[in-house]
Design an enzyme around this catalytic site. Sequence first.
Site, short mmCIF file in Angstrom:
data_model
loop_
_atom_site.label_atom_id
_atom_site.label_comp_id
_atom_site.label_asym_id
_atom_site.label_seq_id
_atom_site.Cartn_x
_atom_site.Cartn_y
_atom_site.Cartn_z
N ALA A 175 0.76 -1.29 0.18
CA ALA A 175 -0.12 0.10 -0.18
C ALA A 175 1.07 1.03 0.05
CB ALA A 175 -0.99 -0.17 1.21
N LEU A 176 1.85 1.33 -0.99
CA LEU A 176 2.71 2.29 -0.97
C LEU A 176 2.34 3.54 -1.11
CD1 LEU A 176 5.72 0.36 -2.89
CD2 LEU A 176 5.39 0.20 -0.50
N GLY A 197 5.47 8.72 1.47
CA GLY A 197 6.33 8.13 2.50
C GLY A 197 7.45 6.89 2.07
N HIS A 198 6.88 6.19 1.54
CA HIS A 198 7.56 4.91 0.94
C HIS A 198 8.63 5.34 -0.01
CE1 HIS A 198 4.03 2.54 2.54
NE2 HIS A 198 5.01 2.18 3.49
N GLN A 219 2.68 -9.63 13.53
CA GLN A 219 2.90 -8.41 13.96
C GLN A 219 1.36 -7.73 14.10
OE1 GLN A 219 5.09 -6.36 10.78
NE2 GLN A 219 4.16 -4.65 11.23
N GLN A 224 11.37 7.94 9.56
CA GLN A 224 11.22 8.18 11.11
C GLN A 224 9.75 8.46 11.71
OE1 GLN A 224 12.83 12.38 11.52
NE2 GLN A 224 11.45 12.69 13.43
N LYS A 225 8.82 8.51 10.77
CA LYS A 225 7.43 8.48 11.12
C LYS A 225 6.97 7.53 12.21
CE LYS A 225 2.88 9.32 10.01
NZ LYS A 225 2.54 8.04 10.57
N ASP A 226 7.48 6.09 11.97
CA ASP A 226 7.27 5.20 12.96
C ASP A 226 8.73 5.27 14.24
OD1 ASP A 226 4.95 4.37 12.41
OD2 ASP A 226 5.68 3.41 10.46
N ARG A 252 -3.28 6.22 6.48
CA ARG A 252 -4.47 6.75 6.94
C ARG A 252 -5.16 7.84 6.96
NH1 ARG A 252 -3.51 3.97 13.06
NH2 ARG A 252 -2.10 2.46 12.23
O1 PAF Z 1 6.60 -0.62 8.92
C1 PAF Z 1 6.09 -1.55 8.48
O2 PAF Z 1 5.46 -1.40 7.42
C2 PAF Z 1 6.19 -3.09 9.05
O3 PAF Z 1 6.31 -2.96 10.48
C3 PAF Z 1 7.61 -3.54 8.74
C4 PAF Z 1 8.94 -3.02 9.00
C5 PAF Z 1 7.57 -3.84 7.05
C6 PAF Z 1 7.65 -5.10 9.12
O4 PAF Z 1 6.55 -5.81 8.62
#
Ligand code: PAF
Length: 281
Positions: free
Chosen positions: A32-33, A36-37, A61, A149-151, A188
């Site tokens: 879902a790029l 930011g990506h 996760q 850095q966002k996360d 989001r």
């Molecule tokens: O930030 C994310 O998209 C995920 O937590 C990651 C680092 C790709 C791990 O699944």
Amino acid sequence: MNIFRTRQALQTYLDGPRKATLRIALIPTMGALHEGHLSLLKEAQQIADIVVCSIFVNPTQFNDPGDLEKYPRPEENDLRLLQEIGCDVAFLPSVEEMYGPAEEPWHLDLGNLEQVWEGEKRRGHFQGVTQIVYKLFRLVEPDIACFGQKDFQQVMVIQRLIELKKLPVRLHIVPTVRNEEGLALSSRNMRLSEVGKRKALVLYRALNHIKRHFKDHDLNILRQEALDILHQEKEIDIEYLAICETRSLQEIDRIDPAKNHVALLVAWVEGVRLIDNMLLD
Ligand code: PAF
């Protein structure tokens, strides 16, 4: 662009660049790029010879199976974006490819990082993140790994993973991409109305206030001032606002000149959970 779906195919391909001692950068994503990506990809292209982007919605996760199921998987569009930007390798494994039937139990001592903020809200989340990132690191053996850095808490967790496992990977932190008015870009945001997006700008204003006065205000007063700014905007629910030391993410009430500091903020606007932060030093 090379597209691989199996570990074997990816490894065989990467043997070539490794033998030629080319620098490999890895960008792990769940697809879902968005912009930011893409900023991670652009930075990676500046500092590495080969850029590998993985797209894998990692089940370990997620603590809510509903969330996992609903997670967007716009594969065609993601591949188009990667192709357009000139990514070298896209790696899209299946769950079976990444997790075997006799999977070893995984636990990493993340200390306080797992007890606070996102760690507290999403129990087990960072164990799942480190489990998959470790698998990807072992597979790709990147010289550089790019994270946004966002996360911020995730970045600190990955740093801990690298240290604990003594991995020869350099963590490259890419600054948060914001729109012209300062809203941090995130998938989001698509769920916010135009009014919601304007309301959400108050997060940036509050964080900027903290940054501006970090050195000259008592930190408890400063935090309260930032909360007052946030409260000026009606219909925003603040989940947490904290001024922390960057490595442990322990909340502080006094600056330690030997350490770095960050303000962390999570707030809800129109039912959307917005997460933002600002480095203060
Ligand atoms: O930030 C994310 O998209 C995920 O937590 C990651 C680092 C790709 C791990 O699944």
